[in-house]
Scaffold this active site. Structure first.
Site, PDB file in Angstrom:
ATOM      1  N   HIS A 138       1.797   4.377  -3.010  1.00  0.00           N
ATOM      2  CA  HIS A 138       1.830   5.839  -2.855  1.00  0.00           C
ATOM      3  C   HIS A 138       3.192   6.379  -3.311  1.00  0.00           C
ATOM      4  O   HIS A 138       3.276   7.362  -4.027  1.00  0.00           O
ATOM      5  CB  HIS A 138       1.691   6.235  -1.383  1.00  0.00           C
ATOM      6  CG  HIS A 138       0.316   6.094  -0.811  1.00  0.00           C
ATOM      7  ND1 HIS A 138      -0.784   6.687  -1.361  1.00  0.00           N
ATOM      8  CD2 HIS A 138      -0.125   5.452   0.295  1.00  0.00           C
ATOM      9  CE1 HIS A 138      -1.852   6.416  -0.609  1.00  0.00           C
ATOM     10  NE2 HIS A 138      -1.475   5.654   0.403  1.00  0.00           N
TER      11      HIS A 138
ATOM     12  N   HIS B 238       0.842  -1.198   0.000  1.00  0.00           N
ATOM     13  CA  HIS B 238       0.000   0.000   0.000  1.00  0.00           C
ATOM     14  C   HIS B 238       0.884   1.258   0.000  1.00  0.00           C
ATOM     15  O   HIS B 238       0.723   2.147  -0.834  1.00  0.00           O
ATOM     16  CB  HIS B 238      -0.909  -0.052   1.227  1.00  0.00           C
ATOM     17  CG  HIS B 238      -1.748   1.175   1.448  1.00  0.00           C
ATOM     18  ND1 HIS B 238      -3.118   1.147   1.361  1.00  0.00           N
ATOM     19  CD2 HIS B 238      -1.416   2.445   1.770  1.00  0.00           C
ATOM     20  CE1 HIS B 238      -3.587   2.363   1.600  1.00  0.00           C
ATOM     21  NE2 HIS B 238      -2.571   3.174   1.861  1.00  0.00           N
ATOM     22  N   GLU B 239       1.840   1.298   0.924  1.00  0.00           N
ATOM     23  CA  GLU B 239       2.718   2.463   1.029  1.00  0.00           C
ATOM     24  C   GLU B 239       3.598   2.622  -0.204  1.00  0.00           C
ATOM     25  O   GLU B 239       3.856   3.732  -0.659  1.00  0.00           O
ATOM     26  CB  GLU B 239       3.595   2.363   2.281  1.00  0.00           C
ATOM     27  CG  GLU B 239       2.827   2.420   3.583  1.00  0.00           C
ATOM     28  CD  GLU B 239       1.967   3.663   3.708  1.00  0.00           C
ATOM     29  OE1 GLU B 239       2.380   4.734   3.220  1.00  0.00           O
ATOM     30  OE2 GLU B 239       0.865   3.560   4.258  1.00  0.00           O
TER      31      GLU B 239
HETATM   32 ZN   LIG Z   1      -2.367   5.199   2.189  1.00  0.00          ZN
END
Ligand SMILES: [Zn+2]
Length: 374
Positions: free
Chosen positions: A71, A67-68
């Site tokens: 980004h 997830h990170e």
């Molecule tokens: Zn996030």
């Protein structure tokens, strides 16, 4: 706050783990092994339960990492130059690096994480369905079931429109685009963030005291964390606004006390720490800045050795990216100081020491600027 623990690098992004993460990992494994899996899968043996819980918690970690990373990859493609991620257990909060300069970039960076978690939830769900119909409720099925569920929960949690969660960033991007005022957009998005945090805390307290479910402590902890993050990020935006355009060279101190690497620790303590009362000093060898030394590094050496150990033996070499450049942004410099744990950083051009920047230098300027309302 000293940095966490370095793991590895992917695509130029350094991954580290904050120390608190290990505590949370332990708590997650424990609550899965004691609460979740024994209820969902009562046929599993004790050993199987613990192994499944450990695997599930580690894969939760991988999910949060992906997830990170989503980004960060998008942020890097937009030129935000993110070089590292420090992981906390909850995705969507540990976004480090430069802030986006326009609402479009903010939107794309913020949406990447939930999109990734949603994709993971779908993949795990499909795998779970396929395996459970084929083989029944095996340990692998138990892990997949937990993973699709927890990734879906990450999507839902991160999409709550409270800054600094991803949903709050999306809300801020939309308000920012409409009002063209990042300060106002951030204030509103942070208010939503704090409101959500308070709701979580109240729900947690209700669970603990009314329904007598101690699991409510999680909600209280997440709420407190979020409340602090919302407040902190808003302050950071105010600071960024007040200090926008200020360079390191405008706020650094040029009158610098520096030390030589050949100095013994005994001399360093006697002639510098006692005399000038700074906690750290740039180390200069001839014309070149070579490192930084602080009180903590001296304290780690036993007192009997202070006459034989030199500054050069204990200092942090400058090659670790410690020095600032005179044209660096003051806010970025302050962020670097806070992240590195140093109270002051040397400013250099090439190898030549030009000055030092202390937290106090930046904070004093900030106070003057905010007091004058400029
Ligand atoms: Zn996030």
């Amino acid at each position: 706050m000293r940095r966490g623990f370095n793991l590895f690098s992917i695509g130029g992004i350094k991954i580290s783990i904050h120390y608190t993460w290990f505590v949370v990992l332990g708590l997650v494994v424990w609550s899965l092994a004691v609460e979740h899996f024994p209820h969902a899968y009562p046929d599993f043996s004790k050993v199987t339960i613990w192994l499944v819980s450990l695997a599930a918690a580690l894969l939760l970690f991988v999910s949060v990492l992906l997830h990170e990373l989503s980004h960060s990859f998008v942020a890097n493609r937009m030129g935000l130059g993110i070089r590292g991620i420090t992981l906390f257990i909850f995705g969507g909060i540990a976004h480090l690096g430069k802030e986006p300069d326009d609402p479009g970039t903010e939107f794309k960076v913020a949406v990447a994480g939930p999109v990734c978690s949603l994709a993971l939830a779908v993949i795990f769900f499909v795998a779970y369905l396929a395996l459970v119909t084929e083989f029944g409720r095996t340990p692998v099925v138990a892990i997949l079931e937990y993973l699709w569920y927890v990734n879906a929960a990450l999507v839902a949690f991160n999409l709550v429109p409270g800054f600094p969660l991803d949903g709050g960033r999306l809300l801020r991007a939309i308000l920012w685009k409409r009002t063209k005022d990042i300060r106002r957009a951030t204030r509103i998005a942070s208010l939503f963030g704090r409101g959500f945090a308070i709701l979580l805390i109240l729900a947690g307290l209700f669970e603990i005291f009314v329904t007598r479910d101690f699991g409510g402590i999680w909600l209280v902890l997440i709420g407190m964390f979020l409340q602090q993050a919302a407040e902190g990020s808003y302050q950071q935006v105010l600071m960024r606004n007040a200090l926008s355009g200020v360079r390191v060279r405008q706020t650094m101190t040029t009158d610098v006390v520096h030390v030589s690497p050949e100095l013994t620790l005994a001399e360093l303590v006697e002639s510098f720490f006692f005399k000038y009362r700074f906690n750290s000093y740039p180390v200069v060898d001839g014309p070149s800045l070579v490192g930084m030394v602080d009180l903590e590094q001296v304290r780690r050496v036993p007192r009997e050795e202070w006459h034989s150990v030199t500054v050069g033996d204990v200092m942090t070499p400058i090659s670790e990216g410690l020095a600032l450049r005179p044209d660096d942004d003051a806010v970025d410099a302050l962020t670097k100081m806070l992240k590195s744990g140093w109270g002051m950083l040397p400013v250099a051009e090439g190898e030549r020491l030009l000055g030092i920047l202390t937290r106090r230098d930046v904070m004093t300027l900030l106070k003057i600027k905010t007091d004058l309302g400029t």
